[in-house]
Design an enzyme around this catalytic site. Sequence first.
Site, PDB file in Angstrom:
ATOM      1  N   GLY A  92       0.793  -1.215   0.000  1.00  0.00           N
ATOM      2  CA  GLY A  92       0.000   0.000   0.000  1.00  0.00           C
ATOM      3  C   GLY A  92       0.824   1.262   0.000  1.00  0.00           C
ATOM      4  O   GLY A  92       0.319   2.340  -0.329  1.00  0.00           O
ATOM      5  N   ARG A  93       2.090   1.159   0.386  1.00  0.00           N
ATOM      6  CA  ARG A  93       2.964   2.337   0.355  1.00  0.00           C
ATOM      7  C   ARG A  93       4.401   1.958  -0.001  1.00  0.00           C
ATOM      8  O   ARG A  93       5.339   2.632   0.391  1.00  0.00           O
ATOM      9  CB  ARG A  93       2.925   3.065   1.699  1.00  0.00           C
ATOM     10  CG  ARG A  93       3.370   2.238   2.895  1.00  0.00           C
ATOM     11  CD  ARG A  93       3.442   3.097   4.136  1.00  0.00           C
ATOM     12  NE  ARG A  93       3.835   2.335   5.308  1.00  0.00           N
ATOM     13  CZ  ARG A  93       4.058   2.862   6.498  1.00  0.00           C
ATOM     14  NH1 ARG A  93       3.954   4.162   6.664  1.00  0.00           N
ATOM     15  NH2 ARG A  93       4.397   2.117   7.516  1.00  0.00           N
ATOM     16  N   ASP A 125      -2.518   7.284   1.858  1.00  0.00           N
ATOM     17  CA  ASP A 125      -1.863   8.141   0.863  1.00  0.00           C
ATOM     18  C   ASP A 125      -0.608   7.500   0.285  1.00  0.00           C
ATOM     19  O   ASP A 125       0.036   8.084  -0.591  1.00  0.00           O
ATOM     20  CB  ASP A 125      -1.522   9.504   1.474  1.00  0.00           C
ATOM     21  CG  ASP A 125      -0.651   9.400   2.718  1.00  0.00           C
ATOM     22  OD1 ASP A 125      -0.043   8.337   2.949  1.00  0.00           O
ATOM     23  OD2 ASP A 125      -0.573  10.391   3.472  1.00  0.00           O
ATOM     24  N   ARG A 183       6.080 -12.915   1.514  1.00  0.00           N
ATOM     25  CA  ARG A 183       5.557 -13.067   2.871  1.00  0.00           C
ATOM     26  C   ARG A 183       4.651 -14.303   2.938  1.00  0.00           C
ATOM     27  O   ARG A 183       4.188 -14.798   1.905  1.00  0.00           O
ATOM     28  CB  ARG A 183       4.732 -11.829   3.252  1.00  0.00           C
ATOM     29  CG  ARG A 183       5.402 -10.491   2.936  1.00  0.00           C
ATOM     30  CD  ARG A 183       4.366  -9.399   2.705  1.00  0.00           C
ATOM     31  NE  ARG A 183       4.988  -8.139   2.269  1.00  0.00           N
ATOM     32  CZ  ARG A 183       5.159  -7.083   3.070  1.00  0.00           C
ATOM     33  NH1 ARG A 183       4.756  -7.125   4.310  1.00  0.00           N
ATOM     34  NH2 ARG A 183       5.730  -5.986   2.614  1.00  0.00           N
ATOM     35  N   ASP A 258       1.149 -11.229   7.196  1.00  0.00           N
ATOM     36  CA  ASP A 258       1.688 -10.427   6.100  1.00  0.00           C
ATOM     37  C   ASP A 258       2.994  -9.736   6.498  1.00  0.00           C
ATOM     38  O   ASP A 258       3.637  -9.109   5.654  1.00  0.00           O
ATOM     39  CB  ASP A 258       0.670  -9.386   5.624  1.00  0.00           C
ATOM     40  CG  ASP A 258       0.224  -8.452   6.727  1.00  0.00           C
ATOM     41  OD1 ASP A 258      -0.445  -8.931   7.656  1.00  0.00           O
ATOM     42  OD2 ASP A 258       0.536  -7.254   6.675  1.00  0.00           O
TER      43      ASP A 258
END
Length: 492
Positions: A92-93, A125, A183, A258
């Site tokens: 996600g980032r 974000d 993972r 994860d």
Amino acid sequence: MNSLEDKNFNNTYSRLSECFYTRLNPTPLENPKLVAYSSSAGQLLNLEDSAENRETLTQICSGNTAWPGSEPLAMIYSGHQFGSYNPQLGDGRGLLLGELVNAEGEKWDLHLKGGGQTPYSRFGDGRAVLRSCIREFLASEALHHLGIPTTRALCVVTSDTPVYREKTEAGSTLLRLARSHIRFGHFEYFFYTKRYEALKELADYTIEQNFHDLEGMKVLSGSDQGYQRFYSEVIRRTATLIAQWQASGFAHGVMNTDNMSIIGDTFDYGPYGFIDDFNWHYICNHSDHSGRYAFSQQPEIGYWNLGRLGQALTPLFEDGELIQTALDQYPQLYSETYTRLMLDKLGLVEEEEEDTDLIRDLLQLLHDSRCDYTLFFRTLCNFPSDHASQRLHQLVNHPSLAAWLDRYSQRIKRDLTGNEDRQRRMKRVNPKFILRNYLAQQAIELAEQGNYQEVENLMTVLGAPFDEHPDFEHYAAEPPEWGKKLEVSCSS
């Protein structure tokens, strides 16, 4: 070939089926500045620590320049978070830039943390902040130099790009190095979505990339025996890793599946913490309200997570009992490794039957007295000197210590090694310096003001934690009371 432009990417992960990732480039940061660089990690890529390379890295890690030959992508995976299954997570980032092979033939993934939004950002974000990047930078390098398997950190870059958390912070990135970024959750994603061909493709790729040197693996590849050998090795590495965490007093904080590396490295640093005052039930993550990931729970959670991985691998096995047979090895593997590590910390060469009681009673004593874990073992290195005995009593301040030290005195006499040899061996495994939370916090606060010297100072002592470093003696002192009460969350 010491410049960045000379490096050739492999990008083997990007050659897998497209269901494993989404290709995209990082989102640039404004006015980037280099905060920290690990020359030790740079040597893994045969990089010269030059002003030119540092400037190029600053531009690459800020997303303003592409590393020639890289193929950035965001990986997809899922996982069990605090015991509950989350069907889709993913990078996600973060972005996997690709893989470099160094002069020794070692493959290293380059992963940019904080590179901007991806399809897996959900409502985030995609950015990282300076405090989280510095914490991972310091921790991964600290654990490496303690001899604990871990991902590495090449550099931290910050910027003028605002990021909004509890307050406005500076958008920052960290360039992580790892021998694999796969993972447990990667396998879970393809199991729960019933994409068994992709699951097999992932398993075969992982074995080829990171487990190909297992004895007989080439012959057994693609068979029940081959996958059992693979799973058994993951179990062994995970058990060994967690035993090392326990012996060193390290709490990971968020052992979701994860966050578990398939190759047994410490992975995804968040609200971690080294124990100051010893407490079996130490919780380093103040978001962990139930204590699921407390220090004492880590060995059991490792077993539970391996069970989830075994479940995800079931489509690869004709005989599912082989999975449980492999998993049943974990308790003994963990126990034997942990006992050996603790004997090393006590300076004992040959194991005796009552040593387990000696270790257990000591840990209970440290727990009851809330004694500083690292300081106790470092002071014990100088036992039986009068000064060491006096200092141990100051640290522990418990009536049972004298009796335990008497037992220990008799035990080291039976080990038939001289005090000097024992003390020398103990100082090679009992660090003088660890990354205490308050030290990291002080470095972060100065860095947020543009002063990066404290990060450099910590890297000096953490890069050689068993040495004396007389100029940095204060880093080895017992932390102040306020420093023991710092709270760290998943967003840190």
